[in-house]
Every structure is written in structure tokens, then in C-alpha cells.
Design a protein around this motif. Structure first.
Motif, PDB file in Angstrom:
ATOM      1  N   ILE A 167       0.841  -1.202   0.000  1.00 29.24           N
ATOM      2  CA  ILE A 167       0.000   0.000   0.000  1.00 29.24           C
ATOM      3  C   ILE A 167       0.872   1.247   0.000  1.00 29.24           C
ATOM      4  CG2 ILE A 167      -1.614   1.359   1.407  1.00 29.24           C
ATOM      5  CD1 ILE A 167      -2.802  -1.347   2.328  1.00 29.24           C
ATOM      6  N   TYR A 168       1.875   1.255   0.871  1.00 35.65           N
ATOM      7  CA  TYR A 168       2.772   2.410   0.976  1.00 35.65           C
ATOM      8  C   TYR A 168       3.451   2.690  -0.366  1.00 35.65           C
ATOM      9  CZ  TYR A 168       6.671   5.372   2.410  1.00 35.65           C
ATOM     10  OH  TYR A 168       7.573   6.399   2.506  1.00 35.65           O
ATOM     11  N   ASN A 169       4.025   1.658  -0.963  1.00 36.79           N
ATOM     12  CA  ASN A 169       4.772   1.840  -2.214  1.00 36.79           C
ATOM     13  C   ASN A 169       3.853   2.246  -3.361  1.00 36.79           C
ATOM     14  OD1 ASN A 169       7.268   1.195  -1.061  1.00 36.79           O
ATOM     15  ND2 ASN A 169       6.938  -0.999  -1.357  1.00 36.79           N
ATOM     16  N   SER A 170       2.632   1.705  -3.370  1.00 37.98           N
ATOM     17  CA  SER A 170       1.678   2.040  -4.419  1.00 37.98           C
ATOM     18  C   SER A 170       1.297   3.520  -4.358  1.00 37.98           C
ATOM     19  CB  SER A 170       0.425   1.178  -4.284  1.00 37.98           C
ATOM     20  OG  SER A 170      -0.581   1.586  -5.188  1.00 37.98           O
ATOM     21  N   ILE A 171       0.976   4.005  -3.162  1.00 40.59           N
ATOM     22  CA  ILE A 171       0.594   5.413  -3.016  1.00 40.59           C
ATOM     23  C   ILE A 171       1.788   6.320  -3.291  1.00 40.59           C
ATOM     24  CG2 ILE A 171      -0.221   7.173  -1.385  1.00 40.59           C
ATOM     25  CD1 ILE A 171      -1.866   4.983  -0.028  1.00 40.59           C
ATOM     26  N   ALA A 172       2.971   5.946  -2.777  1.00 38.14           N
ATOM     27  CA  ALA A 172       4.179   6.747  -3.000  1.00 38.14           C
ATOM     28  C   ALA A 172       4.469   6.884  -4.492  1.00 38.14           C
ATOM     29  CB  ALA A 172       5.365   6.121  -2.279  1.00 38.14           C
ATOM     30  N   GLU A 173       4.280   5.802  -5.243  1.00 42.73           N
ATOM     31  CA  GLU A 173       4.521   5.832  -6.682  1.00 42.73           C
ATOM     32  C   GLU A 173       3.511   6.728  -7.395  1.00 42.73           C
ATOM     33  OE1 GLU A 173       6.126   5.308 -10.333  1.00 42.73           O
ATOM     34  OE2 GLU A 173       6.987   4.770  -8.382  1.00 42.73           O
ATOM     35  N   LYS A 174       2.248   6.655  -6.990  1.00 43.67           N
ATOM     36  CA  LYS A 174       1.218   7.496  -7.608  1.00 43.67           C
ATOM     37  C   LYS A 174       1.434   8.974  -7.285  1.00 43.67           C
ATOM     38  CE  LYS A 174      -2.275   3.884  -7.931  1.00 43.67           C
ATOM     39  NZ  LYS A 174      -3.532   3.309  -7.380  1.00 43.67           N
ATOM     40  N   VAL A 175       1.914   9.243  -6.081  1.00 40.38           N
ATOM     41  CA  VAL A 175       2.252  10.623  -5.717  1.00 40.38           C
ATOM     42  C   VAL A 175       3.354  11.150  -6.631  1.00 40.38           C
ATOM     43  CG1 VAL A 175       3.343  12.051  -3.935  1.00 40.38           C
ATOM     44  CG2 VAL A 175       1.485  10.509  -3.313  1.00 40.38           C
ATOM     45  N   ARG A 176       4.370  10.309  -6.873  1.00 43.18           N
ATOM     46  CA  ARG A 176       5.471  10.710  -7.759  1.00 43.18           C
ATOM     47  C   ARG A 176       4.979  10.916  -9.197  1.00 43.18           C
ATOM     48  NH1 ARG A 176       8.468   7.066  -4.420  1.00 43.18           N
ATOM     49  NH2 ARG A 176       7.934   5.316  -5.789  1.00 43.18           N
ATOM     50  N   GLU A 177       4.114  10.017  -9.652  1.00 41.50           N
ATOM     51  CA  GLU A 177       3.625  10.092 -11.029  1.00 41.50           C
ATOM     52  C   GLU A 177       2.792  11.347 -11.289  1.00 41.50           C
ATOM     53  OE1 GLU A 177       1.442   6.517 -11.490  1.00 41.50           O
ATOM     54  OE2 GLU A 177       3.209   5.246 -11.848  1.00 41.50           O
ATOM     55  N   THR A 178       2.097  11.838 -10.261  1.00 44.38           N
ATOM     56  CA  THR A 178       1.201  12.992 -10.440  1.00 44.38           C
ATOM     57  C   THR A 178       1.854  14.316 -10.047  1.00 44.38           C
ATOM     58  OG1 THR A 178       0.263  12.610  -8.214  1.00 44.38           O
ATOM     59  CG2 THR A 178      -0.873  11.595 -10.088  1.00 44.38           C
ATOM     60  N   THR A 179       3.129  14.287  -9.714  1.00 48.63           N
ATOM     61  CA  THR A 179       3.810  15.496  -9.247  1.00 48.63           C
ATOM     62  C   THR A 179       3.766  16.625 -10.272  1.00 48.63           C
ATOM     63  OG1 THR A 179       5.307  14.259  -7.803  1.00 48.63           O
ATOM     64  CG2 THR A 179       5.997  16.465  -8.445  1.00 48.63           C
ATOM     65  N   SER A 180       4.123  16.328 -11.509  1.00 49.69           N
ATOM     66  CA  SER A 180       4.185  17.366 -12.538  1.00 49.69           C
ATOM     67  C   SER A 180       2.807  17.993 -12.774  1.00 49.69           C
ATOM     68  CB  SER A 180       4.718  16.761 -13.848  1.00 49.69           C
ATOM     69  OG  SER A 180       4.746  17.730 -14.864  1.00 49.69           O
ATOM     70  N   LYS A 181       1.793  17.171 -12.897  1.00 48.39           N
ATOM     71  CA  LYS A 181       0.429  17.661 -13.123  1.00 48.39           C
ATOM     72  C   LYS A 181      -0.049  18.488 -11.937  1.00 48.39           C
ATOM     73  CE  LYS A 181      -4.224  15.944 -14.178  1.00 48.39           C
ATOM     74  NZ  LYS A 181      -5.043  14.709 -14.389  1.00 48.39           N
ATOM     75  N   ARG A 182       0.250  18.018 -10.741  1.00 52.63           N
ATOM     76  CA  ARG A 182      -0.162  18.713  -9.521  1.00 52.63           C
ATOM     77  C   ARG A 182       0.532  20.063  -9.409  1.00 52.63           C
ATOM     78  NH1 ARG A 182       0.777  14.784  -6.539  1.00 52.63           N
ATOM     79  NH2 ARG A 182       2.833  15.373  -5.783  1.00 52.63           N
ATOM     80  N   ASN A 183       1.805  20.111  -9.774  1.00 52.79           N
ATOM     81  CA  ASN A 183       2.549  21.375  -9.704  1.00 52.79           C
ATOM     82  C   ASN A 183       2.002  22.417 -10.683  1.00 52.79           C
ATOM     83  OD1 ASN A 183       4.196  20.365  -7.720  1.00 52.79           O
ATOM     84  ND2 ASN A 183       5.903  19.868  -9.078  1.00 52.79           N
ATOM     85  N   ARG A 184       1.604  21.974 -11.877  1.00 56.45           N
ATOM     86  CA  ARG A 184       1.019  22.898 -12.849  1.00 56.45           C
ATOM     87  C   ARG A 184      -0.291  23.474 -12.322  1.00 56.45           C
ATOM     88  NH1 ARG A 184       2.608  18.981 -16.628  1.00 56.45           N
ATOM     89  NH2 ARG A 184       0.455  18.207 -16.771  1.00 56.45           N
ATOM     90  N   PHE A 185      -1.120  22.594 -11.780  1.00 55.52           N
ATOM     91  CA  PHE A 185      -2.399  23.048 -11.232  1.00 55.52           C
ATOM     92  C   PHE A 185      -2.176  24.042 -10.101  1.00 55.52           C
ATOM     93  CE2 PHE A 185      -5.799  22.833  -8.118  1.00 55.52           C
ATOM     94  CZ  PHE A 185      -6.945  22.930  -8.892  1.00 55.52           C
ATOM     95  N   THR A 186      -1.212  23.737  -9.246  1.00 54.12           N
ATOM     96  CA  THR A 186      -0.916  24.590  -8.087  1.00 54.12           C
ATOM     97  C   THR A 186      -0.460  25.977  -8.527  1.00 54.12           C
ATOM     98  OG1 THR A 186      -0.306  22.677  -6.727  1.00 54.12           O
ATOM     99  CG2 THR A 186       0.500  24.827  -6.007  1.00 54.12           C
ATOM    100  N   ARG A 187       0.429  26.020  -9.511  1.00 48.28           N
ATOM    101  CA  ARG A 187       0.924  27.315 -10.000  1.00 48.28           C
ATOM    102  C   ARG A 187      -0.220  28.173 -10.525  1.00 48.28           C
ATOM    103  NH1 ARG A 187       5.291  24.147 -11.935  1.00 48.28           N
ATOM    104  NH2 ARG A 187       4.292  23.974 -13.995  1.00 48.28           N
ATOM    105  N   GLU A 188      -1.119  27.566 -11.282  1.00 41.01           N
ATOM    106  CA  GLU A 188      -2.253  28.312 -11.828  1.00 41.01           C
ATOM    107  C   GLU A 188      -3.209  28.765 -10.731  1.00 41.01           C
ATOM    108  OE1 GLU A 188      -2.696  29.334 -14.996  1.00 41.01           O
ATOM    109  OE2 GLU A 188      -0.657  28.561 -15.258  1.00 41.01           O
ATOM    110  N   PHE A 189      -3.394  27.917  -9.741  1.00 45.16           N
ATOM    111  CA  PHE A 189      -4.307  28.244  -8.646  1.00 45.16           C
ATOM    112  C   PHE A 189      -3.757  29.386  -7.794  1.00 45.16           C
ATOM    113  CE2 PHE A 189      -6.026  27.831  -4.374  1.00 45.16           C
ATOM    114  CZ  PHE A 189      -7.372  27.553  -4.587  1.00 45.16           C
TER     115      PHE A 189
END
Length: 347
Positions: A167-189
């Protein structure tokens, strides 16, 4: 000299030199918790007493009654058989409180446990699982009640890493995978928020705070959703630099700016500035609609409030150069009352 002499050549049960363990705990006590010299001395001497011939009377003569009592309290808690507490947080809390007359004993014990969690890789698998389970069921709730957010989150994530590695590794990997998209959204927000805050001459910092892996997993379980459906994986935090007398006014003014730009959910407003949490936590929380209908949590607080929220109330006064000793003492007394109480207040 005393610590170095007595620890020389001695090792912990994990095989680490005792002097390394002791100094690591002291760094947490002083640097991450912000406790004072008596707590530092207590943390330094606790393990020394266990491996030396120094008596309680020696301690009292050399360091005084308070430090002697802190060390004695730490010894009593260390002697607890955690396997017989049935992993019941309230039962364990009562035992700890009854054994510790000074709240600093509990804070030092939490620092000790955090240091152990940071060295789990050096242990065998059976020990890792046992320590992680103890921490998850017994020590995390104590850190939670005392408002030690950073310490609580680190212990929770580390325990999950060993208890539920998939569970830990799965969530950690998904967090890493969505970093770029999340950062773009954050900058715009954040962009329009910064423009309006600057227009009104605020001295501020705006940043994104990602929830811990453990917190994300708890959300997934509670809401019965997968990772992609957890809407508040991160929060936007506005930290204002302002005088203490103007804190409430400035925070509400910043709130007004946020809700002028983004539509808020009135049911998700949390005002812990007018009525702080019992552990000293102060902040305004609101949830607003961002781009593409995405809900975003926004937290508004001052730098003083942020310091308390991240590291606990004691750290705030320590960083202010010890000028708040009376307030710190009052807080320590209040924490004792909280731990003594039967209520299960969410802190």
C-alpha cells in the motif's frame, strides 16, 4: 564528558553505538521539539543511567531534583510491557500519564521513539513489525494529542511503510507520477492569490502542502475511493508575516481575498483562530472550487501559527529565545490536563 565516558564501546539492541542514539534523540528534543536544557540533559543521561553505576542520589546531587525526576520517569515508561497494553491507546496513555509527573518525560519518550523509527532498516523484520505496530497504536495517538504534527506524520508514514509495504509503495509511486500535473495546477491556482495579496501589501508566503502517505491511505479507506478520487491530496497554505495583535484581522482579510477569487464551500470552513484547538493549533481552513471544478483546501495562518502547527507549541517559545517561559509552562500544564482527560478530542 560523562556521557562520552559511559557510552564508550556500548551499543543499542539494534547494534548502533549508544552515543549515536543519544545524540540523535537530543537533536530531536532540542531542534525539532524546541525543548529546553533540562529536557536535553534528561535525554542525554537517560541511557547513561541504564549502563552505568550512577545512582539516583548522584543525579540529584549533580543535576538537581527536576532532571532526576525526568530521568526516573523515562525509566518507568521504558519498563512498561507494551505487549500487555493490548494496543489500546487510551489505556497506554493513562499508564504513561500516571508514570510521568512531568510532561517533558512524554515528549522525550516520543523523541526517542521517532529516533528508533528512523533506524528501522538496521533491525530484523520481526523487530521492525513489532516496533511499527507499537508506534502506530500507542505512540502516534500521543503525538497527535500533543499537536506534534511533523513527528506524528513521520512516525505514521514509517510504520505504514513496514506494516503495509504494498500500500505504501503504491501510493508513493502514484504521488510521484502525479507530481508534474499537480505542480502545474498549483501554480495556476496560486497566481491570482499572489497578485491580490501583493496588491494589499501583505508580507506572505504561499505554498502547497502534500498530505502524508498515511493520511492519503486513511482518506481512501474512509471514503471508499481509490487514489485518483481523493480530492484533497494537497492543500494550499497562505502564511502571513504580521504582528500578533493584527493576526486575526489579517487572516480574515486573506480569507476574503481567497473567497473573492474562488467559490468556497461554507460547510467546510474551520475557524481555529477564534477558538484554537486545545493543543494550541491556530489556522483558518476553507475549501474552494478551483479549475475544472476541483475542490482545493486552503489554509490561512501566520508564521507564528505555522511554527506551532508544524513543530508544537514548545518549539515556538524556544525559537523566540526563551522569552515565553511562562506561556510555555502554561502550555505544558495544559498538555498534562489534555492527556489526563477522558475526552478523545481531535487535535
Amino acid at each position: 564528558k560523562l556521557v562520552t565516558k559511559e557510552c564508550n564501546g556500548k551499543a543499542t539492541s539494534a547494534g548502533e553505538p549508544v552515543i549515536y542514539h543519544v545524540t540523535s534523540v537530543v537533536k530531536i528534543v532540542a531542534g525539532e521539539m524546541g525543548l529546553g536544557y533540562m529536557s536535553v540533559i534528561g535525554a542525554l543521561l537517560k541511557d547513561v543511567i541504564n549502563i552505568s553505576k550512577i545512582t539516583e542520589n548522584d543525579l540529584k546531587k549533580t543535576f538537581g531534583f527536576q532532571i532526576s525526576d525526568i530521568i526516573k520517569g523515562l525509566g518507568k515508561i521504558s519498563d512498561l510491557d507494551t505487549e500487555k497494553t493490548s494496543y489500546q491507546p487510551d489505556h497506554f496513555r493513562k499508564l504513561v500519564v500516571n508514570l510521568a509527573d512531568d510532561i517533558r518525560v512524554i515528549l522525550i519518550k516520543l523523541a526517542e521513539r521517532l529516533e528508533v523509527m528512523r533506524k528501522l532498516d538496521a533491525m530484523d523484520n520481526e523487530s521492525r513489525l513489532r516496533v511499527s505496530s507499537e508506534t502506530s497504536f500507542l505512540y502516534d495517538p500521543l503525538a497527535h494529542r500533543l499537536g506534534l504534527h511533523n513527528i506524528k506524520s513521520e512516525m505514521e508514514d514509517t510504520a505504514l511503510k513496514y506494516l503495509e509495504p504494498d500500500i505504501y509503495n503504491s501510493i508513493a509511486e502514484k504521488v510521484r507520477e502525479t507530481t508534474s500535473k499537480r505542480n502545474r495546477f498549483t501554480r495556476e491556482f496560486i497566481r491570482p492569490l499572489k497578485e491580490k495579496l501583493s496588491e494589499q501589501s501583505f508580507n506572505y508566503e504561499v505554498k502547497s502542502r502534500l498530505k502524508s502517505i498515511h493520511s492519503i491511505w486513511q482518506k481512501m479507506k474512509k471514503q471508499g475511493v481509490n487514489f485518483e478520487e481523493v480530492y484533497d491530496i494537497f492543500a494550499i497554505r497562505i502564511i502571513l508575516e504580521t504582528r500578533e495583535k493584527k493576526e486575526k484581522k489579517d487572516c480574515w482579510q486573506a480569507y476574503s481575498i481567497v473567497t473573492d477569487i474562488y467559490q468556497p464551500n461554507p460547510q467546510r470552513l474551520r475557524d481555529w483562530i477564534s477558538i484554537p484547538k486545545s493543543n494550541g493549533y491556530e489556522s483558518l481552513h476553507t475549501t474552494v472550487v478551483g479549475a475544472k471544478g476541483r475542490w482545493v483546501e486552503v489554509q490561512i495562518r501566520t508564521s507564528r501559527m505555522n511554527e506551532i502547527a508544524e513543530k508544537g507549541y514548545a518549539a515556538h517559545w524556544q525559537y523566540k529565545g526563551g522569552k515565553g517561559d511562562s506561556k510555555l509552562d502554561s502550555w505544558l500544564t495544559r498538555m498534562r490536563e489534555i492527556l489526563d482527560s477522558q475526552e478523545s478530542t481531535s487535535l
